[in-house]
Design a protein around this motif. Structure first.
Motif, PDB file in Angstrom:
ATOM      1  N   PRO A  98      -8.970   3.152  -0.049  1.00 58.74           N
ATOM      2  CA  PRO A  98      -8.018   3.535  -1.088  1.00 58.74           C
ATOM      3  C   PRO A  98      -8.458   3.175  -2.500  1.00 58.74           C
ATOM      4  N   PHE A 105     -10.065   3.026   5.271  1.00 56.91           N
ATOM      5  CA  PHE A 105      -8.924   3.571   5.994  1.00 56.91           C
ATOM      6  C   PHE A 105      -9.144   3.452   7.494  1.00 56.91           C
ATOM      7  N   THR A 117      -3.616   8.655   7.333  1.00 58.39           N
ATOM      8  CA  THR A 117      -4.681   8.931   6.368  1.00 58.39           C
ATOM      9  C   THR A 117      -5.986   8.330   6.868  1.00 58.39           C
ATOM     10  N   ILE A 120      -9.846   9.923   1.637  1.00 56.60           N
ATOM     11  CA  ILE A 120      -9.335  10.643   0.469  1.00 56.60           C
ATOM     12  C   ILE A 120     -10.452  11.548  -0.032  1.00 56.60           C
ATOM     13  N   HIS A 129      -5.042  12.913   0.159  1.00 56.88           N
ATOM     14  CA  HIS A 129      -5.130  12.145   1.396  1.00 56.88           C
ATOM     15  C   HIS A 129      -5.411  13.115   2.544  1.00 56.88           C
TER      16      HIS A 129
END
Length: 159
Positions: A98, A105, A117, A120, A129
Motif C-alpha cells: 500500500p 498485500f 486487494t 495496486i 486496487h
C-alpha cells in the motif's frame, strides 16, 4: 508544413519523445494545427520490456526420462493461460504494497479471499486496487514492485 520552421517541428517531436519517456507511456499521438490546410500529425511510440519474476521449480527426486521435456514446456508456458492467473485490467505501474516500506498485500503461499486487494495499479495518478477474482492460495507473483504493466499482462496466479 511549408509555412513554419522544420527545426520547430523537430524540437516539438523531441519534446514529445521526452514526455513519453518521463511518464513511462508507450504511445502518444498529437495533431498540431498551424492554420488552413497546414498541420502536423505525430505519433510517437516505444516498446516496454516486461520483466516477470518466476519462482524456480522445486527439485524433483527420481524423475522419469520424459520429465525434463515436460518441465521445459511448463517453464515456457504463457503464465496468463494458467488456471487462476490474474491479469492486468489496465496499463499502469504495479505496486505490491500500500505504501513504500509497508508489508506487501500478498506473498507466495498466502491464502486470499475473493475481492481481497492483492496489489495496486497506478494509472494516470489514480491508485486502482486489484481484487482477487477468486479465493485460494497465491502460487506465483509474476511482476516486480514498481514495474510497468500492460493490459492483459499476467500479474499473479491464485490456485
Amino acid at each position: 508544413m511549408t509555412k513554419h520552421s522544420h527545426d520547430a517541428d523537430v524540437a516539438f517531436i523531441q519534446a514529445l519523445a521526452e514526455l513519453l519517456r518521463e511518464n513511462e507511456l508507450t504511445e502518444l499521438q498529437v495533431k498540431r494545427e498551424y492554420g488552413d490546410n497546414d498541420s502536423l500529425d505525430v505519433r510517437v511510440s516505444r516498446t516496454v520490456q516486461m520483466v516477470a519474476s518466476v519462482a524456480a521449480p522445486a527439485p524433483m527426486a527420481a524423475a522419469p526420462a520424459a520429465a525434463p521435456a515436460a518441465a521445459a514446456a511448463a517453464v515456457s508456458e504463457d503464465p496468463s493461460q494458467l488456471p487462476g492467473a490474474v491479469t492486468s485490467p489496465m496499463v499502469g505501474t504495479v505496486y505490491l504494497q500500500p505504501e513504500p516500506g509497508a508489508k506487501p498485500f500478498v506473498s507466495v503461499g498466502d491464502q486470499v479471499s475473493e475481492g481481497q486487494t492483492v496489489m495496486i495499479i497506478e494509472a494516470m495518478k489514480t491508485m486502482n486496487h486489484i481484487p482477487a477474482p477468486q479465493s485460494g492460495t497465491v502460487r506465483r507473483i509474476l511482476v516486480e514492485d514498481g514495474a510497468p504493466v500492460e493490459y492483459g499482462a499476467p500479474l499473479l496466479v491464485i490456485g
